[in-house]
Write a protein that holds these residues in place. Structure first.
Motif, short mmCIF file in Angstrom:
data_model
loop_
_atom_site.label_atom_id
_atom_site.label_comp_id
_atom_site.label_asym_id
_atom_site.label_seq_id
_atom_site.Cartn_x
_atom_site.Cartn_y
_atom_site.Cartn_z
N UNK A 168 -21.43 -16.77 33.78
CA UNK A 168 -21.24 -18.08 34.41
C UNK A 168 -21.08 -19.20 33.39
N UNK A 169 -21.68 -19.08 32.24
CA UNK A 169 -21.54 -20.17 31.27
C UNK A 169 -20.89 -19.69 29.97
N UNK A 170 -20.17 -18.60 30.05
CA UNK A 170 -19.48 -18.13 28.86
C UNK A 170 -18.37 -19.11 28.51
N UNK A 171 -18.44 -19.75 27.34
CA UNK A 171 -17.44 -20.78 27.05
C UNK A 171 -16.08 -20.22 26.65
N UNK A 172 -16.03 -18.97 26.26
CA UNK A 172 -14.76 -18.41 25.77
C UNK A 172 -14.02 -17.67 26.88
N UNK A 173 -12.72 -17.69 26.79
CA UNK A 173 -11.93 -16.90 27.74
C UNK A 173 -11.80 -15.49 27.19
N UNK A 174 -11.89 -14.49 28.07
CA UNK A 174 -11.78 -13.12 27.57
C UNK A 174 -10.35 -12.78 27.16
N UNK A 185 -12.99 -39.45 18.14
CA UNK A 185 -13.83 -38.92 19.21
C UNK A 185 -13.02 -38.12 20.23
N UNK A 186 -11.91 -38.70 20.68
CA UNK A 186 -11.08 -38.02 21.68
C UNK A 186 -10.49 -36.73 21.10
N UNK A 187 -10.07 -36.82 19.85
CA UNK A 187 -9.46 -35.65 19.21
C UNK A 187 -10.47 -34.54 19.01
N UNK A 188 -11.72 -34.93 18.71
CA UNK A 188 -12.77 -33.93 18.52
C UNK A 188 -13.01 -33.19 19.83
N UNK A 197 -10.32 -26.89 23.08
CA UNK A 197 -9.21 -25.96 22.85
C UNK A 197 -9.65 -24.70 22.09
N UNK A 198 -10.47 -24.89 21.07
CA UNK A 198 -10.77 -23.76 20.20
C UNK A 198 -12.11 -23.09 20.49
N UNK A 199 -13.07 -23.86 21.01
CA UNK A 199 -14.41 -23.29 21.16
C UNK A 199 -14.92 -23.25 22.59
N UNK A 200 -14.32 -24.06 23.47
CA UNK A 200 -14.89 -24.20 24.81
C UNK A 200 -13.80 -24.22 25.87
N UNK A 201 -12.91 -23.25 25.87
CA UNK A 201 -11.78 -23.34 26.80
C UNK A 201 -12.18 -23.31 28.26
N UNK A 230 -16.78 -18.45 8.56
CA UNK A 230 -15.52 -18.04 7.93
C UNK A 230 -14.25 -18.47 8.64
N UNK A 231 -13.55 -17.53 9.29
CA UNK A 231 -12.22 -17.87 9.78
C UNK A 231 -12.25 -19.07 10.73
N UNK A 232 -13.27 -19.14 11.56
CA UNK A 232 -13.38 -20.30 12.44
C UNK A 232 -13.50 -21.57 11.58
N UNK A 233 -14.32 -21.44 10.56
CA UNK A 233 -14.56 -22.57 9.65
C UNK A 233 -13.27 -22.97 8.94
N UNK A 234 -12.60 -21.97 8.35
CA UNK A 234 -11.39 -22.27 7.57
C UNK A 234 -10.32 -22.89 8.46
N UNK A 235 -10.26 -22.40 9.69
CA UNK A 235 -9.17 -22.83 10.56
C UNK A 235 -9.41 -24.20 11.17
N UNK A 236 -10.67 -24.49 11.50
CA UNK A 236 -10.89 -25.64 12.37
C UNK A 236 -11.68 -26.79 11.76
N UNK A 237 -12.43 -26.53 10.70
CA UNK A 237 -13.35 -27.57 10.27
C UNK A 237 -12.63 -28.86 9.88
N UNK A 238 -11.56 -28.72 9.09
CA UNK A 238 -10.87 -29.93 8.65
C UNK A 238 -10.33 -30.71 9.84
N UNK A 239 -9.78 -29.94 10.79
CA UNK A 239 -9.21 -30.58 11.97
C UNK A 239 -10.29 -31.33 12.75
N UNK A 240 -11.46 -30.70 12.89
CA UNK A 240 -12.54 -31.34 13.63
C UNK A 240 -13.09 -32.53 12.86
#
Lengths: 652, 607
Positions: A539-545, A479-482, A488-492, A464-474
């Motif tokens: 240790x491997x949590x990709x998101x920032x709290x 390659x560099x932009x992806x 930025x959005x999934x692996x800060x 949903x919201x992740x999809x609506x917000x980011x899919x088109x951009x991704x």
């Protein structure tokens, strides 16, 4: 700080500027007490204080009604930082004309230093990303600004736009305000309604009975506030409408002809003009014969969904959302395959009408941009339009503005907000809630080496919201932009150069989930302590709290974006020779709709670790009263995240 | 007769075709066939940048004619379309039309209403002398091309400058043509990676595609790292003879400046330090740069009266005041920051962007930057150290401002008590052993101290601020805090990460720019932590490690005695600029700093 009210119809876009005196040049007499004033008890750390700001408006009927306004602002500077207010900016909305501006500094010794007129720079400037946000500004610098001085400026405004006067802010975006006053004088034959918001943030606001006075044949509204705090700059603060005290006026009677009698009538009157605009835009359009006819006809829902999809996908969004401005007619938008958000909504309505489907246009304000003011019957407050489709007893809400939104879905900032129905009988509906939180799920397989460095791969799925917000951009990125967008959005937690590979795996046309495959490395996720490795659970949590300030009490509500559940499942191979002999670790916490759970479980032979973490933020906002509790929740989460697992080197 | 008048009227009518009715020029019409027209671009793209420069040193005059075409992409600023060109207020920028080519290939002239000139945006732009021309249109969908054309004219000979081949958007093609009357020649010097990407021709150059510029950590910023071609016009035709010498530039500047200050009668100044202290209290800086085209200050009497001005205004007013008091003072033009490339071989007043002042004494010369409060006479902000500069006085030549070889020293201390649960209660103290400008003015309230602590401490360390003190005279900030998250109890052992502060450097120095790595100024961080340990707990081992390199050093050691744990860290960067070849060395240093700052200890009973 921009107003959400449309500049094209608002009277005063009073941002950093606001307020006007009787006639520019009528200096306010300062007192000795003001010259020696120290920050008052209610704002002891202020760098400067707005002593008073006034706006005196008068509606005159001389050769047709028009508005004349004079304003003044006086600022007392207390500290070196407060001297920055010596650089002043006055913004004028497009419908208004800025007249004479005068300004002076009163030094701490009581000397007067005026700003020369040739040092007043008046010009057009563009603000933000919207090219329509062009405003006429006046900039100038006060002379001899020092600690203890008083800065004073006056200005005049005129306008032919008299139907809507909004908003006057009683506060200043940066400074506390001692006194703030708006007066509005109207001649016989005119009548206005007003409403105010957030007045609880001011002390000593006069009661409603005191607001209106009669001066000869004229009527004057006077609204005053005192000791108004500055807008608080806090992380995750809500939009201005939930914070800043303001007042708006709306014309109800014009030259003895009642424009509106009461709020319901006023809304009806406002909507009549809206419906006229709609009729004009739809007019006698031919609707590109074949569009409706080509859609499936077996079942109304399928027809509606297909038409929605066609408008969302085939007509490009151009120029922004808008909600009541239309350029051309429906046939133009179809021919050009290009329309604003409001035009796309109206186009969809025209297609539904043609298909015999019952629909109504709604006007609303996204929750992250402001609030709908039901007691203020002006269309100027709205920011977006949607469509309500009625199928049998069911109501389906459509937003064809963006091409990623499935039929019947609303973005998070439109859920549970008020919307005005554009219909014969005006009324408000509350838009439906979403279906719980949007999900972001990481499935990770990885390995640690002896130095505590990590390599691994993961699939990242979101809804949903992740999809609506980011899919088109991704999907559109190279390659560099992806990589950049992914980090930025999934692996800060990661830098783009640490990604070994990244693939967007979502099939084309897929509209239910977003899937990425990633391989990455990260050094130093575990720390060596003698013969042990200390491995934090996250240790491997990709998101920032979501971090909160450690040591302050909030004055504003916490306002996040869309509700979410972020889940991590990981299997981690330990370095050869190391084992985890700890008992399984579990932690969990909850606070209202916030919850977390963490678990770390060593495999039976100690060579692998299974880690899981779930974080749920079930609401988009949290009241400030719950801040202490929330702070404890987040600190508990942070401590659990940093709980270290001990990996010991096994003796051969 | 009548036919003659009719012909005249007809010709007059043809001559008066309004701009909106004029057909688009051929170069715009040809964009209908551009292969990228209609392409859905995720990024903004400048398809074409054609620059034509005409030097007329004899007038003097310089004319820049520019044509640009943009593919409207997915992001701001080109959707909706907006392009801005900054220029000096003394120059003339004349838009010569702009057009939209729709994705369907229709060429439409855009309204002149969308083109506006204004002063540079920002809060402090008064007196900055810069203007900005904005082209803004609302209805340019993705895939459309916007073309625009303008001329910029200066009544001055601007013989040197830069053409950037890379920009904040993707660029497809750059061409530049330069014209000067014989025997004049124009020299081109590709820089920052442009060497292999540009085709130099007689009187111009061409370059192809570049991705959008990304600012890299330690890359030095756009002005240093973006590929560009520097150009220098030599009207004599001899590349060894620039149009003027630095001495001539200084003399001309001195002549022009002198005109503005003749009738200024400043008050007498006797106590220099007190005068400067009062100046810093009473005057404020309200501009951001010297201005590209106008480097002549306003009248010092106006600045004295208004009590604000830009760098050159404040410097000149101070110089005139000091001169009246018998001091030998003069303004100094300077390029900041010092590491930006400076065209030493081509003297020009346009080489500078800032102004400070100098006070010459019998044995030395002291410099003062009136826009950098809190440094005092004789101390310059670090970004001016070693910068190329030109005194504005007859006979002066190019100089380098002095360098302070002592690195910035910052001492951080945590002195407190470690509880058995791993929390720490104690005092954090920062001591700045070098002038730090306004550092102490930025922290005055509890909220500001909280924000400072949040930035200073590791993110996982939670703190409670009990009280704090700022002792500006001693250059000390002190906070009484309780910290949670430094240690964690595991059975009988307590694992402690004693370094409480956020990392001072990144994981690595990164990829850098073609010109190398630009680090923070030479600095030395000294950190000490002294904690009273819980009864019965002590470290199992002491910890010591160090790395000494030419680039810098990182050391860490611990000891314990009398129930206290002491830990010391020293990290030092010896320079602020390192060539690309030193990446390995820098990475080693960064990794050592990181390792030392993340060092953990195991405290156990009988350890």
């Amino acid at each position: 700080m921009a107003s959400r009210f449309s500049p094209s119809v608002s009277l005063l876009l009073l941002a950093a500027l606001s307020f006007l005196p009787h006639c520019a040049g009528a200096w306010i007499k300062y007192t000795e007490a003001e010259l020696s004033l120290a920050p008052p008890d209610w704002c002891p750390e202020a760098d400067a204080l707005v002593l008073d700001q006034t706006l005196d408006c008068e509606l005159t009927a001389d050769g047709g009604w028009h508005l004349e306004a004079t304003g003044s602002v006086r600022i007392k500077v207390f500290t070196p930082e407060g001297k920055e207010y010596g650089n002043a900016t006055i913004l004028t909305p497009p419908a208004y004309k800025l007249g004479k501006v005068t300004a002076r500094t009163i030094t701490p010794e009581g000397r007067e230093k005026k700003v020369k007129s040739d040092q007043m720079f008046k010009e057009w400037e563009y603000f933000g990303e919207d090219n329509e946000s062009r405003l006429y500004v006046c900039r100038f610098a006060f002379p001899e600004v020092s600690e203890g001085c008083i800065l004073e400026y006056h200005y005049t405004l005129t306008s032919e736009q008299v139907s809507f006067i909004a908003p006057f802010y009683f506060d200043h975006p940066d400074l506390p305000t001692r006194e703030s006053r708006l007066s509005f004088t109207i001649p016989p034959g005119a009548s206005y309604n007003y409403c105010h918001l957030n007045s609880g943030n001011c002390e000593a606001r006069k009661s409603l009975d005191d607001v209106v006075s009669i001066i000869g044949t004229k009527k004057r509204f006077t609204l005053e506030a005192s000791n108004v705090p500055a807008v608080q700059d806090e992380p995750f603060s809500p939009p201005d409408d939930y914070l800043r005290p303001m007042v708006c006026f709306l014309l109800t009677r014009y030259q003895n002809a009642y424009v509106n009698l009461d709020i319901a009538t006023s809304w009806r009157s406002a909507l009549e003009s809206m419906r006229t605009w709609h009729d004009k835009a739809i007019g006698s359009s031919k609707l590109a014969p074949g569009i409706v006819e080509a859609m499936p006809k077996d079942e109304p829902r399928r027809t509606a969904a297909a038409l929605y999809r066609w408008v969302a996908d085939s007509v490009a969004l151009s120029g922004g959302r808008h909600c009541y401005e239309f350029d051309g007619q429906v046939d133009d938008w179809i021919r050009n395959r290009r329309a604003t958000g409001a035009e796309k909504v109206l186009l969809l309505k025209a297609l539904y009408d043609r298909a015999g489907l019952d629909s109504r246009v709604l006007l609303t304000v996204p929750v992250n941009q402001g609030a709908v003011i039901r007691d203020f019957p002006s269309l100027a407050q709205f920011r977006a339009s949607l469509l309500e489709l009625r199928l049998g007893g069911e109501k389906i809400y459509c937003d064809p503005t963006h091409d990623r939104l499935p039929f019947g879905a609303l973005r998070w900032n439109y859920q549970e907000v008020q919307a005005l129905v554009v219909d014969d009988q005006p009324g408000f509906v509350k838009l439906p809630p979403g279906a719980g939180t949007s999900e972001l799920v990481y499935d990770v397989q990885g390995a640690l080496d002896e130095a505590g460095n990590f390599t691994g791969k993961a699939t990242v799925r979101s809804s949903r919201e992740f999809l609506y917000s980011y899919q088109r951009r991704l999907a559109q990125a190279d390659s560099a932009g992806l990589r950049e967008a992914f980090v930025k959005y999934f692996f800060p937690c990661c830098r783009p150069e640490n990604l070994v590979s990244l693939t967007l795996e979502t099939p084309a046309g897929e509209d239910s989930s977003l899937c990425l495959a990633v391989e990455w490395k990260k050094d130093g996720v575990a720390e060596a302590v003698e013969d042990e490795l200390l491995l934090p659970v996250n240790c491997i949590d990709p998101q920032e709290p979501d971090l909160l300030p450690d040591d302050s009490d909030r004055t504003t509500h916490l306002f996040f974006s869309f509700p979410r559940t972020v889940r991590l499942n990981a299997t981690l191979a330990l370095p050869p020779g190391f084992a985890c002999r700890e008992t399984p670790f579990r932690a969990e916490g909850a606070c209202g709709s916030l919850a977390y759970s963490l678990a770390a479980e060593p495999a039976a032979d100690g060579s692998r670790l299974h880690l899981s973490r779930e974080y749920v933020r079930g609401q988009r906002s949290y009241p400030r009263e719950t801040y202490a509790e929330l702070r404890e929740f987040f600190q508990g989460l942070s401590q659990a995240d940093h709980h270290a697992l001990i990996l010991t080197r096994e003796k051969p | 007769m009548i036919a003659g008048w009719m012909l005249r009227i007809l010709l007059l009518g043809l001559a008066c075709v309004p701009a909106w009715a004029a057909p688009p020029p051929d170069w715009v019409v040809s964009l209908k066939d551009h292969p990228r027209l209609g392409a859905a671009s995720p990024r903004d793209v400048r398809l074409l940048n054609a620059l034509d420069v005409k030097f007329q040193p004899e007038k003097p005059c310089t004319r820049f004619h520019q044509r640009m075409a943009f593919l409207v992409g997915g992001n701001h600023p080109f959707n909706p379309f907006k392009y801005q060109e900054t220029y000096a207020a003394g120059h003339r920028l004349e838009p010569q039309g702009w057009w939209r080519v729709t994705p369907e290939g229709k060429v439409e002239r855009l309204s002149g209403d969308g083109v506006r000139a204004s002063h540079t945006f920002g809060g402090d732009q008064l007196y900055a002398d810069d203007m900005v021309m904005t082209w803004a249109a609302t209805d340019c969908p993705n895939g459309a091309i916007v073309a625009l054309e303008f001329t910029l004219t200066s009544n001055d000979f601007m013989g040197s400058g830069k053409v950037f081949l890379q920009d904040v958007w993707e660029t497809d093609s750059t061409t530049a043509t330069f014209r000067v009357a014989p025997p004049g020649v124009v020299q081109f010097v590709p820089r920052s990676g442009a060497e292999g990407a540009v085709r130099l021709e007689s009187g111009g150059f061409q370059a192809g595609h570049f991705p959008e510029f990304k600012d890299l950590d330690y890359g030095g910023g756009f002005a240093v790292a973006a590929p560009r071609v520097d150009y220098f016009c030599f009207p004599s035709g001899d590349l060894s003879i620039p149009p003027q010498t630095w001495t001539e530039v200084a003399a001309e500047a001195a002549r022009l400046w002198d005109k503005t200050g003749r009738d200024f009668q400043p008050p007498a100044v006797t106590e220099l330090e007190a005068f400067l202290a009062r100046f810093e209290t009473e005057y404020r800086y309200v501009a951001v740069e010297i201005g590209a085209g106008r480097f002549i200050p306003h009248r010092p009497q106006d600045i004295f009266r208004l009590k604000y001005g830009d760098c050159k205004d404040l410097s000149w007013m101070l110089v005139r005041t000091l001169q009246a008091g018998g001091w030998e003072a003069f303004p100094v033009l300077v390029l900041t920051p010092a590491w930006h490339p400076f065209p030493q071989a081509y003297p020009s007043p346009y080489a500078f962007n800032h102004c400070i002042l100098a006070l010459r004494r019998e044995s030395d010369t002291l410099y003062y930057d009136p826009t950098a409060r809190g440094f005092g006479l004789g101390t310059l902000p670090w970004n001016l150290h070693g910068a190329c500069a030109l005194p504005v006085c007859p006979g002066a030549g190019l100089i380098r401002l002095p360098r302070d070889d002592d690195p910035l020293r910052l001492r951080r201390e945590l002195d407190g008590e470690l509880a058995a649960d791993g929390s720490v209660s104690g005092r954090i103290r920062w001591t700045f052993e070098a002038r730090m400008g306004r550092i102490f003015e930025t922290v005055t309230t509890r909220e500001e101290m909280t924000a400072t602590l949040r930035r200073a401490l590791r993110p996982e360390v939670h703190f409670t601020l009990h009280d704090f003190q700022i002792r500006a005279a001693e250059a000390v900030m002190e906070a009484h805090v309780t910290l949670e998250g430094l240690g964690s109890r595991r059975g009988a052992a307590l694992y402690l990460a004693p370094f409480p502060f956020a990392p001072d450097l990144g994981d690595s120095v990164g990829v850098g720019s073609p010109d190398g790595y630009f680090l923070p100024r030479p600095a030395r961080w000294e950190t000490s932590v002294s904690l009273a340990l819980p009864a019965g707990l002590s470290p199992e081992k002491a910890w010591a490690d160090s790395l000494l390199l030419e680039a810098g050093e990182s050391c860490c050691r611990t000891d314990s005695a009398s129930g206290r744990l002491n830990a010391f860290w020293t990290h030092c960067l010896r320079d602020s600029h390192y060539p690309p070849a030193r990446k390995t060395e820098l990475d080693s240093l960064f990794q050592a700093v990181r390792k030392h700052q993340r060092m953990k200890l195991k405290l156990a009973s009988g350890g």
